[in-house]
Scaffold this motif. Structure first.
Motif, mmCIF file in Angstrom:
data_model
loop_
_atom_site.group_PDB
_atom_site.id
_atom_site.type_symbol
_atom_site.label_atom_id
_atom_site.label_comp_id
_atom_site.label_asym_id
_atom_site.label_seq_id
_atom_site.Cartn_x
_atom_site.Cartn_y
_atom_site.Cartn_z
ATOM 1 N N VAL A 1 0.836 -1.198 0.000
ATOM 2 C CA VAL A 1 0.000 0.000 0.000
ATOM 3 C C VAL A 1 0.869 1.246 0.000
ATOM 4 N N ILE A 2 0.506 2.202 -0.849
ATOM 5 C CA ILE A 2 1.112 3.530 -0.821
ATOM 6 C C ILE A 2 0.030 4.518 -0.410
ATOM 7 N N TYR A 3 0.275 5.243 0.696
ATOM 8 C CA TYR A 3 -0.646 6.271 1.159
ATOM 9 C C TYR A 3 -0.092 7.642 0.784
ATOM 10 N N ILE A 4 -0.919 8.482 0.167
ATOM 11 C CA ILE A 4 -0.560 9.875 -0.106
ATOM 12 C C ILE A 4 -1.588 10.734 0.612
ATOM 13 N N ALA A 5 -1.183 11.346 1.719
ATOM 14 C CA ALA A 5 -2.108 12.099 2.561
ATOM 15 C C ALA A 5 -1.706 13.568 2.604
ATOM 16 N N ASP A 6 -2.711 14.454 2.618
ATOM 17 C CA ASP A 6 -2.453 15.893 2.741
ATOM 18 C C ASP A 6 -3.419 16.476 3.764
ATOM 19 N N ASN A 7 -3.087 17.666 4.243
ATOM 20 C CA ASN A 7 -3.969 18.376 5.180
ATOM 21 C C ASN A 7 -4.600 19.587 4.505
ATOM 22 N N GLY A 8 -5.014 19.379 3.247
ATOM 23 C CA GLY A 8 -5.592 20.459 2.461
ATOM 24 C C GLY A 8 -7.068 20.676 2.724
ATOM 25 N N SER A 9 -7.778 21.194 1.720
ATOM 26 C CA SER A 9 -9.175 21.611 1.878
ATOM 27 C C SER A 9 -10.158 20.449 1.927
ATOM 28 N N GLY A 10 -9.765 19.267 1.420
ATOM 29 C CA GLY A 10 -10.663 18.123 1.420
ATOM 30 C C GLY A 10 -11.732 18.215 0.338
ATOM 31 N N MET A 11 -12.604 17.196 0.276
ATOM 32 C CA MET A 11 -13.649 17.128 -0.753
ATOM 33 C C MET A 11 -14.979 16.733 -0.129
ATOM 34 N N ASP A 12 -16.082 17.213 -0.738
ATOM 35 C CA ASP A 12 -17.410 16.795 -0.297
ATOM 36 C C ASP A 12 -17.807 15.497 -0.996
ATOM 37 N N ASN A 13 -18.958 14.936 -0.622
ATOM 38 C CA ASN A 13 -19.387 13.645 -1.164
ATOM 39 C C ASN A 13 -19.630 13.701 -2.675
ATOM 40 N N LYS A 14 -20.173 14.811 -3.161
ATOM 41 C CA LYS A 14 -20.439 14.934 -4.590
ATOM 42 C C LYS A 14 -19.148 14.890 -5.387
ATOM 43 N N THR A 15 -18.121 15.594 -4.910
ATOM 44 C CA THR A 15 -16.827 15.584 -5.599
ATOM 45 C C THR A 15 -16.208 14.196 -5.543
ATOM 46 N N LEU A 16 -16.311 13.540 -4.372
ATOM 47 C CA LEU A 16 -15.733 12.198 -4.217
ATOM 48 C C LEU A 16 -16.344 11.205 -5.205
ATOM 49 N N SER A 17 -17.627 11.365 -5.493
ATOM 50 C CA SER A 17 -18.303 10.415 -6.379
ATOM 51 C C SER A 17 -17.943 10.616 -7.847
ATOM 52 N N ASN A 18 -17.243 11.721 -8.174
ATOM 53 C CA ASN A 18 -16.941 12.024 -9.582
ATOM 54 C C ASN A 18 -15.457 12.170 -9.895
ATOM 55 N N ILE A 19 -14.580 12.018 -8.897
ATOM 56 C CA ILE A 19 -13.176 12.385 -9.113
ATOM 57 C C ILE A 19 -12.467 11.515 -10.152
ATOM 58 N N PHE A 20 -12.952 10.302 -10.392
ATOM 59 C CA PHE A 20 -12.286 9.443 -11.368
ATOM 60 C C PHE A 20 -12.890 9.560 -12.773
ATOM 61 N N GLU A 21 -13.864 10.471 -12.929
ATOM 62 C CA GLU A 21 -14.457 10.704 -14.246
ATOM 63 C C GLU A 21 -13.463 11.462 -15.131
ATOM 64 N N PRO A 22 -13.249 10.999 -16.372
ATOM 65 C CA PRO A 22 -12.403 11.772 -17.282
ATOM 66 C C PRO A 22 -12.960 13.176 -17.492
ATOM 67 N N PHE A 23 -12.083 14.156 -17.493
ATOM 68 C CA PHE A 23 -12.407 15.571 -17.723
ATOM 69 C C PHE A 23 -13.116 16.221 -16.542
ATOM 70 N N TYR A 24 -13.314 15.498 -15.454
ATOM 71 C CA TYR A 24 -13.955 16.121 -14.286
ATOM 72 C C TYR A 24 -12.893 16.834 -13.452
ATOM 73 N N THR A 25 -13.103 18.109 -13.170
ATOM 74 C CA THR A 25 -12.151 18.869 -12.377
ATOM 75 C C THR A 25 -12.887 19.958 -11.601
ATOM 76 N N THR A 26 -12.342 20.286 -10.431
ATOM 77 C CA THR A 26 -12.885 21.389 -9.634
ATOM 78 C C THR A 26 -11.989 22.622 -9.728
ATOM 79 N N LYS A 27 -10.944 22.512 -10.537
ATOM 80 C CA LYS A 27 -10.015 23.634 -10.679
ATOM 81 C C LYS A 27 -10.565 24.660 -11.662
ATOM 82 N N LYS A 28 -10.030 25.857 -11.597
ATOM 83 C CA LYS A 28 -10.440 26.913 -12.509
ATOM 84 C C LYS A 28 -10.024 26.570 -13.927
ATOM 85 N N ALA A 29 -10.723 27.196 -14.884
ATOM 86 C CA ALA A 29 -10.416 26.952 -16.300
ATOM 87 C C ALA A 29 -8.955 27.270 -16.584
#
Length: 533
Positions: free
Chosen positions: A457-485
């Motif tokens: 197992v490789i764990y990559i952990a950060d203490n950043g802003s985190g994600m809500d449930n809606k974002t978690l359910s879509n993060i592996f979708e191609p072209f899905y991003t929460t970043k600015k254009a």
């Protein structure tokens, strides 16, 4: 003198008138009695059910045509009175010896007694009948009363009841094995009925819904509640028509199921009944989503292939010019030209990786230790994180041998570290850690091809802003991003997901808003611990 004669004559006329009147009244009642007897006789003889006139011991005194057809007229030709008990087969706790006593003790006035018994017909076959007994004060012999018995044939009704029971049993078996839910709501009486896989699909019992302990809308996914209510209200205005809708429900254990509901509203002028079928389409929906994912990746592959091909052609020109420049510059500048060539080679390696992804080719995999690979790529990851972010590396003190492509692992780690860096607003830390487990956790993103452990197992952990449930359910979708254009393509995590799936591993994501995110990559280990250095 005259009056003395008139009075007797008047009295005689009055007596004659009275005698005529009484005679007419008697004739009227006799005629009425004859008519009544005739009506009774017609009713008695033509009645479709058997009617018996019985004495106190239930001996048959008179019987109508239907009764004669039932038990056989030839049996009544004997001069002896035949008892009705001869044709009764005891059942239901009623004894033929007790029947006369019951009738004599209980039948008073207008009281009626009813017994469900079998009568033996003329062919010797028992036929179910309902025997209705009443007291009869008729004109057969006015000095005493009799029993009047109407025998109602229940055979057709019994058969209908049997057919109904069998039909109900077939429906019960069908409903219990139906791969969904059948329901009906009696809107007038506000009574609902549910059958089928109610508990397995919802986690609630049938009683919870039928007893109005819980409403169906309570289990619908919050994002689908308004759509469902709107569809339901529309269907109330479509009496006699079928209506269908697809929506999600949340099981009591937290699982989400996709359902399809076919609903029909019944009634004349207003809604009286609502009935429908609800069945599980989760597997179909999953396949549809996988197909969409595959189509997106296919489109991405074609785009990537075209870009990589054009970019590779430009690199060939730059490389040729670099070699030509190296043969013409002074020794002081040759080092710079070498650096240029190394950059070109790195870019060429990147385009080769893009082509491998676009064409669906398998990158070369060898047995490597995850700890050694992380030590090699750590300097690059540390530079990517920047000066304001603390990067820590913690490796387990034993080799984790996996069959892996070094280039793909490096690219996956780079994507994950860049995402972690972007999630940290200013200062923060990123921890990369290795470990080994014998079995997988239950809440992984997808089921791996190789289920037997152990796993590195490789764990990559950060203490950043985190994600809500809606974002978690879509993060592996191609072209899905929460970043600015312009700041992200939405392809990084989909590539990581594809890489782990190709290895037969899996990926788990845990995140909480304001607290950070942890990605866990599970790699199936090589048990014999043989690896290349």
């Amino acid at each position: 003198m005259y009056n003395s004669y008139i009075y007797p004559i008047s009295l005689i006329f009055n007596l004659i008138f009275l005698i005529v009147l009484i005679t007419n009244i008697i004739k009227h009642f006799r005629t009425r009695s004859i008519v009544t007897k005739e009506l009774w006789k017609n009713f008695y003889t033509s009645h479709p059910e058997a009617i018996f006139l019985l004495n106190d011991n239930l001996g048959i005194i008179q019987i109508n045509n239907a009764g004669q057809s039932l038990i056989g007229a030839q049996q009544l030709k004997s001069s002896e009175t035949i008892s009705l008990l001869k044709f009764i087969r005891p059942q239901g706790g009623v004894s033929t010896t007790d029947l006369p006593f019951l009738l004599q003790s209980r039948l008073r006035g207008e009281v009626r007694l009813q017994f469900d018994l079998d009568l033996i017909n003329s062919k010797g076959r028992p036929v179910p009948h309902s025997l209705i007994f009443t007291r009869y004060y008729g004109h057969y012999k006015k000095s005493k009363s009799y029993f009047l018995c109407e025998a109602v044939n229940m055979e057709a009704r019994k058969k209908a009841e049997l057919v109904l029971r069998e039909s109900e049993e077939r429906f019960r078996i069908f409903a219990n094995h139906f791969p969904g839910i059948l329901y009906q709501w009696d809107r007038i009486n506000d009574q609902s009925y549910y059958y089928g896989r109610v508990e397995s699909l919802t986690g609630h019992s049938v009683h919870d819904f039928q007893g109005n302990i819980i409403d169906w809308t309570d289990i619908i996914h919050p994002e689908d509640v308004e759509i469902y209510k709107q569809n339901y209200e529309e269907s109330l205005n479509q009496i006699g028509q079928e209506n269908n809708i697809e929506y999600r429900i949340v099981h009591t254990r937290g699982d989400v199921f996709w359902l399809k509901e076919l609903r029909q509203v019944l009634g004349t002028e207003k809604v009286e009944f609502i009935q429908g079928i609800v069945y599980d389409i989760t597997t179909i929906k999953t396949r549809e989503l996988n197909l969409i994912q595959s189509q997106k990746l296919e489109a991405l592959g074609r785009l990537t292939s075209g870009i990589a091909h054009d970019f590779n052609n430009n690199l060939m020109i730059i490389s040729a010019l670099s070699e030509y420049l190296g043969s013409r510059v002074s020794d002081e500048l040759k080092g710079t030209v070498v650096n240029i060539q190394e950059g070109i080679d790195a870019a060429a390696d990147l385009t080769n990786r893009l082509l491998v992804f676009a064409r669906g080719q398998k990158d070369e995999k060898i047995n490597r230790d995850l700890n050694q690979l992380l030590k090699m790529v750590y300097p690059i990851l540390n530079r990517l994180s920047g000066d304001s972010i603390e990067m820590n590396l913690s490796l387990i003190d034993k080799p984790l041998v996996v069959n892996i492509s070094q280039n793909q692992l490096e690219q996956s780690l780079i994507n994950l570290v860049i995402n972690a860096k972007d999630a940290i607003q200013e200062k923060g830390c990123i921890l990369i850690q290795t470990d080994t487990v014998e079995s997988l956790p239950s809440n992984i993103h997808d089921t791996p091809k190789i289920k037997e452990g152990p796993y590195g197992v490789i764990y990559i952990a950060d203490n950043g802003s985190g994600m809500d449930n809606k974002t978690l359910s879509n993060i592996f979708e191609p072209f899905y991003t929460t970043k600015k254009a312009g700041n992200g393509t939405g392809l990084g995590l989909s590539l990581v997901y594809g890489f782990m799936e190709e290895l037969g591993g899996c990926i788990k994501v845990e995140s909480e808003l304001g607290k950070g995110t942890t990605f866990s990559l599970y790699f199936p280990c090589i048990k014999n611990q043989v690896f290349s250095t």
